[in-house]
Each structure stands twice: as structure tokens, then as C-alpha cells.
Design a protein around this motif. Structure first.
Motif: not given
Length: 140
Positions: A107, A109, A113
Motif C-alpha cells: 500500500r 500510502d 507515511h
């Protein structure tokens, strides 16, 4: 999976490896010298990744500046998507860089992050070290 390092970089790279499907990460200087890398890479592979990452950063800074008709541009992140997965490159304000690789199931994202969080922590540690160094030179 742990990190191999030439300094104390495990605290930066190991949390990145906790993101599912992330298989490798490298920390490097702006000029492409490895300061740490994870076990998935051999030292020659880490050095190759660092050299390529440094070149990619330079090309992206130049491209961003050219599109804006400027002499210089700072790059905040670079994402490379391939049929094999994703490479995320995040430079710091103090001349180092973290690059991570996740397979096609990662993922993006979550990866972004975590890498950005670690870069912030790295910057905070560099700032603290710099301020301690400044205190060392103060007259008594």
C-alpha cells in the motif's frame, strides 16, 4: 529482516520494513554513498541502488526546475511504479535520503507515511545533534 549499516541507521530503516510487502530500504547521502541498508540487499546491490537513487534525484530536481522555468527545485518525494512494484525516494533537508522498495502488493500510502515519518525523525535527530554541537563551542 534487519538493517545492515555503516553507522546507527537501523532505527530509521527497520520501521519501514514493518510495512507489509516492503522488502528493502537504503539510506544514503545526497552524493550517493550508502549509510545503511536492509538485509534483502547485498552491499554491492545497496551501493548500486544508492548511486542510481542519487542520479534519479538529480534528474528529478532538474526536471522540476525546467518545467517551472527555474534554476533550482527541491524534490519532496519520488515514486517509481514498475511491473515489479514501487520505489519511494524521500530526501531530507540535511543532505541524506531514504529509499524503500515494496512489491506490487504494497500500500503506497502506508509506505509513504512510514518513510516520511522516519525522515522527520531523522531530521529531528540531526537538528538535536547540531544544537548540541553548537553548545559545545560556546564560551564557558
Amino acid at each position: 529482516m534487519t538493517s545492515r549499516n555503516t553507522g546507527d541507521t537501523a532505527w530509521v530503516l527497520e520501521p519501514i520494513l514493518e510495512v507489509p510487502h516492503v522488502t528493502a530500504a537504503v539510506m544514503l547521502t545526497r552524493d550517493g554513498l550508502v549509510t545503511g541498508y536492509t538485509d534483502a540487499l547485498s552491499q554491492p546491490s545497496a551501493e548500486r541502488v544508492a548511486a542510481i537513487t542519487s542520479t534519479v534525484q538529480g534528474a528529478c530536481r532538474t526536471a522540476a526546475a525546467a518545467f517551472a522555468d527555474r534554476e533550482r527545485a527541491d524534490v519532496r518525494q519520488i515514486v517509481i511504479e514498475s511491473d515489479l512494484g514501487y520505489v519511494l525516494i524521500v530526501p531530507t533537508d540535511h543532505g541524506t535520503c531514504v529509499a524503500a522498495y515494496g512489491d506490487g502488493e504494497v500500500r503506497l500510502d502506508m509506505l509513504a507515511h512510514r518513510v516520511h515519518s522516519q525522515v522527520v525523525r531523522l531530521g529531528e535527530k540531526a537538528m538535536a545533534a547540531a544544537s548540541r554541537g553548537a553548545d559545545d563551542t560556546a564560551p564557558a
